[in-house]
Design a protein around this motif. Sequence first.
Motif, PDB file in Angstrom:
ATOM      1  N   GLU A 352       0.895  -1.165   0.000  1.00 28.22           N
ATOM      2  CA  GLU A 352       0.000   0.000   0.000  1.00 28.22           C
ATOM      3  C   GLU A 352       0.926   1.206   0.000  1.00 28.22           C
ATOM      4  O   GLU A 352       1.813   1.323   0.855  1.00 28.22           O
ATOM      5  CB  GLU A 352      -0.889   0.006   1.244  1.00 28.22           C
ATOM      6  CG  GLU A 352      -1.783  -1.227   1.394  1.00 28.22           C
ATOM      7  CD  GLU A 352      -2.680  -1.481   0.186  1.00 28.22           C
ATOM      8  OE1 GLU A 352      -3.139  -0.499  -0.441  1.00 28.22           O
ATOM      9  OE2 GLU A 352      -2.898  -2.653  -0.164  1.00 28.22           O
ATOM     10  N   VAL A 353       0.716   2.099  -0.990  1.00 24.85           N
ATOM     11  CA  VAL A 353       1.699   3.174  -1.180  1.00 24.85           C
ATOM     12  C   VAL A 353       1.017   4.522  -1.396  1.00 24.85           C
ATOM     13  O   VAL A 353      -0.183   4.600  -1.685  1.00 24.85           O
ATOM     14  CB  VAL A 353       2.590   2.894  -2.411  1.00 24.85           C
ATOM     15  CG1 VAL A 353       3.404   1.639  -2.222  1.00 24.85           C
ATOM     16  CG2 VAL A 353       1.753   2.814  -3.687  1.00 24.85           C
ATOM     17  N   THR A 354       1.811   5.563  -1.276  1.00 25.72           N
ATOM     18  CA  THR A 354       1.379   6.896  -1.670  1.00 25.72           C
ATOM     19  C   THR A 354       1.471   6.943  -3.188  1.00 25.72           C
ATOM     20  O   THR A 354       2.439   6.455  -3.760  1.00 25.72           O
ATOM     21  CB  THR A 354       2.375   7.939  -1.098  1.00 25.72           C
ATOM     22  OG1 THR A 354       2.620   7.613   0.253  1.00 25.72           O
ATOM     23  CG2 THR A 354       1.847   9.337  -1.242  1.00 25.72           C
ATOM     24  N   ASP A 355       0.437   7.499  -3.843  1.00 24.31           N
ATOM     25  CA  ASP A 355       0.449   7.554  -5.305  1.00 24.31           C
ATOM     26  C   ASP A 355       0.990   8.920  -5.724  1.00 24.31           C
ATOM     27  O   ASP A 355       0.254   9.907  -5.772  1.00 24.31           O
ATOM     28  CB  ASP A 355      -0.997   7.344  -5.813  1.00 24.31           C
ATOM     29  CG  ASP A 355      -1.043   7.224  -7.322  1.00 24.31           C
ATOM     30  OD1 ASP A 355       0.020   7.027  -7.930  1.00 24.31           O
ATOM     31  OD2 ASP A 355      -2.152   7.323  -7.867  1.00 24.31           O
ATOM     32  N   ALA A 356       2.290   9.000  -5.984  1.00 20.72           N
ATOM     33  CA  ALA A 356       2.915  10.281  -6.341  1.00 20.72           C
ATOM     34  C   ALA A 356       4.122  10.011  -7.222  1.00 20.72           C
ATOM     35  O   ALA A 356       4.674   8.895  -7.197  1.00 20.72           O
ATOM     36  CB  ALA A 356       3.335  11.025  -5.065  1.00 20.72           C
ATOM     37  N   PRO A 357       4.560  11.010  -7.989  1.00 17.57           N
ATOM     38  CA  PRO A 357       5.730  10.803  -8.842  1.00 17.57           C
ATOM     39  C   PRO A 357       6.950  10.412  -8.006  1.00 17.57           C
ATOM     40  O   PRO A 357       7.147  10.931  -6.903  1.00 17.57           O
ATOM     41  CB  PRO A 357       5.944  12.181  -9.504  1.00 17.57           C
ATOM     42  CG  PRO A 357       4.626  12.865  -9.405  1.00 17.57           C
ATOM     43  CD  PRO A 357       3.979  12.365  -8.159  1.00 17.57           C
ATOM     44  N   GLY A 358       7.727   9.470  -8.500  1.00 14.41           N
ATOM     45  CA  GLY A 358       8.974   9.078  -7.837  1.00 14.41           C
ATOM     46  C   GLY A 358       8.833   7.941  -6.848  1.00 14.41           C
ATOM     47  O   GLY A 358       9.833   7.396  -6.365  1.00 14.41           O
ATOM     48  N   VAL A 359       7.585   7.560  -6.531  1.00 10.00           N
ATOM     49  CA  VAL A 359       7.379   6.495  -5.536  1.00 10.00           C
ATOM     50  C   VAL A 359       7.961   5.161  -6.030  1.00 10.00           C
ATOM     51  O   VAL A 359       8.698   4.475  -5.320  1.00 10.00           O
ATOM     52  CB  VAL A 359       5.866   6.359  -5.209  1.00 10.00           C
ATOM     53  CG1 VAL A 359       5.592   5.077  -4.439  1.00 10.00           C
ATOM     54  CG2 VAL A 359       5.402   7.565  -4.427  1.00 10.00           C
ATOM     55  N   SER A 409      10.487   0.739   6.239  1.00 11.07           N
ATOM     56  CA  SER A 409      10.885   2.059   6.746  1.00 11.07           C
ATOM     57  C   SER A 409      10.906   3.123   5.647  1.00 11.07           C
ATOM     58  O   SER A 409      11.390   4.234   5.885  1.00 11.07           O
ATOM     59  CB  SER A 409      12.244   1.959   7.441  1.00 11.07           C
ATOM     60  OG  SER A 409      13.120   1.208   6.666  1.00 11.07           O
ATOM     61  N   LEU A 410      10.357   2.789   4.495  1.00 10.71           N
ATOM     62  CA  LEU A 410      10.307   3.775   3.404  1.00 10.71           C
ATOM     63  C   LEU A 410       9.061   4.654   3.593  1.00 10.71           C
ATOM     64  O   LEU A 410       7.955   4.131   3.764  1.00 10.71           O
ATOM     65  CB  LEU A 410      10.232   2.997   2.078  1.00 10.71           C
ATOM     66  CG  LEU A 410      10.797   3.649   0.829  1.00 10.71           C
ATOM     67  CD1 LEU A 410      12.286   3.975   1.003  1.00 10.71           C
ATOM     68  CD2 LEU A 410      10.627   2.712  -0.367  1.00 10.71           C
ATOM     69  N   ASP A 411       9.234   5.997   3.543  1.00  8.37           N
ATOM     70  CA  ASP A 411       8.099   6.889   3.845  1.00  8.37           C
ATOM     71  C   ASP A 411       6.937   6.746   2.863  1.00  8.37           C
ATOM     72  O   ASP A 411       5.782   6.954   3.227  1.00  8.37           O
ATOM     73  CB  ASP A 411       8.578   8.358   3.915  1.00  8.37           C
ATOM     74  CG  ASP A 411       9.262   8.791   2.617  1.00  8.37           C
ATOM     75  OD1 ASP A 411       9.528   7.913   1.766  1.00  8.37           O
ATOM     76  OD2 ASP A 411       9.506  10.001   2.448  1.00  8.37           O
ATOM     77  N   VAL A 412       7.204   6.350   1.616  1.00  9.01           N
ATOM     78  CA  VAL A 412       6.116   6.264   0.624  1.00  9.01           C
ATOM     79  C   VAL A 412       5.331   4.952   0.718  1.00  9.01           C
ATOM     80  O   VAL A 412       4.307   4.792   0.059  1.00  9.01           O
ATOM     81  CB  VAL A 412       6.671   6.434  -0.809  1.00  9.01           C
ATOM     82  CG1 VAL A 412       7.258   7.828  -0.997  1.00  9.01           C
ATOM     83  CG2 VAL A 412       7.689   5.353  -1.143  1.00  9.01           C
ATOM     84  N   VAL A 413       5.816   4.017   1.535  1.00  8.45           N
ATOM     85  CA  VAL A 413       5.107   2.733   1.697  1.00  8.45           C
ATOM     86  C   VAL A 413       4.299   2.801   2.985  1.00  8.45           C
ATOM     87  O   VAL A 413       4.858   2.895   4.078  1.00  8.45           O
ATOM     88  CB  VAL A 413       6.105   1.547   1.746  1.00  8.45           C
ATOM     89  CG1 VAL A 413       5.377   0.243   2.070  1.00  8.45           C
ATOM     90  CG2 VAL A 413       6.841   1.421   0.420  1.00  8.45           C
ATOM     91  N   THR A 414       2.967   2.750   2.876  1.00  5.77           N
ATOM     92  CA  THR A 414       2.156   2.799   4.093  1.00  5.77           C
ATOM     93  C   THR A 414       2.025   1.405   4.720  1.00  5.77           C
ATOM     94  O   THR A 414       1.852   1.275   5.919  1.00  5.77           O
ATOM     95  CB  THR A 414       0.761   3.385   3.811  1.00  5.77           C
ATOM     96  OG1 THR A 414       0.233   2.751   2.657  1.00  5.77           O
ATOM     97  CG2 THR A 414       0.829   4.875   3.570  1.00  5.77           C
ATOM     98  N   GLU A 415       2.099   0.369   3.889  1.00  4.01           N
ATOM     99  CA  GLU A 415       2.010  -0.988   4.441  1.00  4.01           C
ATOM    100  C   GLU A 415       2.624  -2.010   3.473  1.00  4.01           C
ATOM    101  O   GLU A 415       2.369  -1.937   2.257  1.00  4.01           O
ATOM    102  CB  GLU A 415       0.531  -1.363   4.677  1.00  4.01           C
ATOM    103  CG  GLU A 415       0.370  -2.652   5.451  1.00  4.01           C
ATOM    104  CD  GLU A 415      -1.089  -3.155   5.472  1.00  4.01           C
ATOM    105  OE1 GLU A 415      -1.972  -2.480   4.920  1.00  4.01           O
ATOM    106  OE2 GLU A 415      -1.291  -4.247   6.024  1.00  4.01           O
ATOM    107  N   VAL A 416       3.431  -2.916   4.025  1.00  2.04           N
ATOM    108  CA  VAL A 416       3.815  -4.093   3.227  1.00  2.04           C
ATOM    109  C   VAL A 416       2.712  -5.100   3.523  1.00  2.04           C
ATOM    110  O   VAL A 416       2.709  -5.760   4.566  1.00  2.04           O
ATOM    111  CB  VAL A 416       5.203  -4.644   3.630  1.00  2.04           C
ATOM    112  CG1 VAL A 416       5.551  -5.860   2.778  1.00  2.04           C
ATOM    113  CG2 VAL A 416       6.270  -3.565   3.486  1.00  2.04           C
ATOM    114  N   ALA A 417       1.724  -5.181   2.626  1.00  2.00           N
ATOM    115  CA  ALA A 417       0.490  -5.887   2.972  1.00  2.00           C
ATOM    116  C   ALA A 417       0.582  -7.399   2.801  1.00  2.00           C
ATOM    117  O   ALA A 417      -0.116  -8.141   3.493  1.00  2.00           O
ATOM    118  CB  ALA A 417      -0.660  -5.340   2.125  1.00  2.00           C
ATOM    119  N   ALA A 418       1.409  -7.856   1.871  1.00  4.17           N
ATOM    120  CA  ALA A 418       1.528  -9.314   1.681  1.00  4.17           C
ATOM    121  C   ALA A 418       2.815  -9.651   0.947  1.00  4.17           C
ATOM    122  O   ALA A 418       3.249  -8.898   0.064  1.00  4.17           O
ATOM    123  CB  ALA A 418       0.338  -9.845   0.872  1.00  4.17           C
TER     124      ALA A 418
END
Length: 427
Positions: A352-359, A409-418
Amino acid sequence: MKVGIGILGGGTVGGSLLQYLIDEKAAIVAKTGLELEVRRVAVRSLSKARTFTIPADLITDQPAQLVDDPAIDLVVEVMGGRDPAGDLVLRALQAGKPVVTANKELVAARGAELIQRAEEKGVSLLFEAAVGGGIPIIRPLSESLAGERITRVLGIVNGTTNYILSRMSDENLSFADALEEAQVLGFAEADPTADISGADAAAKAAILASLAFGTWISVDSVFREGIESLEPIDMRFAGDLGYLPKLLAVCEETAEGVSARVHPTLVPLDHPLASVRGAHNAVFVEGPQVGELLFMGPGAGGGPTATAVLGDVIDAARELLAEAQVAPRIRFAPGRLRDFGEIETKWYVRLEVTDAPGVLAKIAGVFGEAGVSIKSVWQEGRGDDATLLMITHDALEANQRAAVAALHSLDVVTEVAATIRVQSDEP
Ligand code: NAP
Ligand code: HSE
């Protein structure tokens, strides 16, 4: 020629075996020349209600007395568990009585010791039913393929989890609902922990790997992950990407050593294991001379398992009557056991990630730094609901784990879901 049989356990398998030996006695004599006479059946509770009858002159709640009874020539152990089954099997072997068991937990835990005792006494310890229920797989590995340098044994060796995963994929059921259904239908036991945690499959993997590679592999050396944390959403995504989740046992021998592992695995939909549904088991055996063999069929259930037990009983009875000094089918030599971190695996990762350029660049950088190459990436959703699905190429398991740890620990990743491993022989 009469052989006196004592059965330790009158449950699902023991009951089916007893019934068959009574009902089919004449047919077995006609086909094999052997008169297999059940002389004792040991159970825990004499008063328990059963769906079949154990004749009053056979039933006992004294298993040690059954083993010691001079009328018992051959002992069948289908009580399950490590204790007291292990000591009873040892006692029978010590007395020079051949033993047939369906107990994978016991064989995986104490097989080396029991096989050694059987060898010292010159009698057989046979356990065809311990893996794959009714599927002949132990005898092919330890006899038909004894001369082949087996490189891989790969398959579905637990019917309960295969049933649950089939229902989750086919009907979009949750894990809890699929498990409940399996229990209602009698596939899963009241306590299904050993099945869903992968412990049952790990015991079977330890046995298969030991026989295939001629190195005794303790069940504690088998990497194990169960199916408890699989979510229906990953079943759906996996299906969209052309995969089906299965609990696979993978045993391999390479120049670096031997390994055995059990974990949920995404199998390509066109792989033969993807078509193994319900409570069935299927095992591939591969070797340089023989190529690829597939063994498939009912991996559990009283009837199929009792058939495998009976085959061993007939084998052991023939040896007994021939007064043969039996040598073990396979000899075990020490071998190098590979650490799971050294094994190359492919991973499916849902983030689950932030949807933005560079992610994507940041995430790809993390995989790259860990030495993991990404094969494919898909995005589902947009904005705050963006999900990234990734499939990696083969990389060291240790590197895959390092990459996933760094993603946390990456700020653009909100969850490592699976994270689920992927089976594929493609590069
Ligand atoms: P089960 O239905 O639970 O039967 C176990 C039997 O052993 C029962 O009759 C029980 O007595 C008896 N028993 C247990 N502990 C005892 C003790 N301490 N003293 C005397 N009797 C005792 O088990 P199962 O399903 O038949 O499985 C038997 C073995 O086969 C296990 O090792 C299992 O892993 C293996 N196996 C089973 C299947 C399968 O599909 N069921 C397939 C492959 C392999 P009570 O009846 O009085 O409780
Ligand atoms: N519990 C096992 C299975 C059967 O579900 O496959 C016994 O080996």
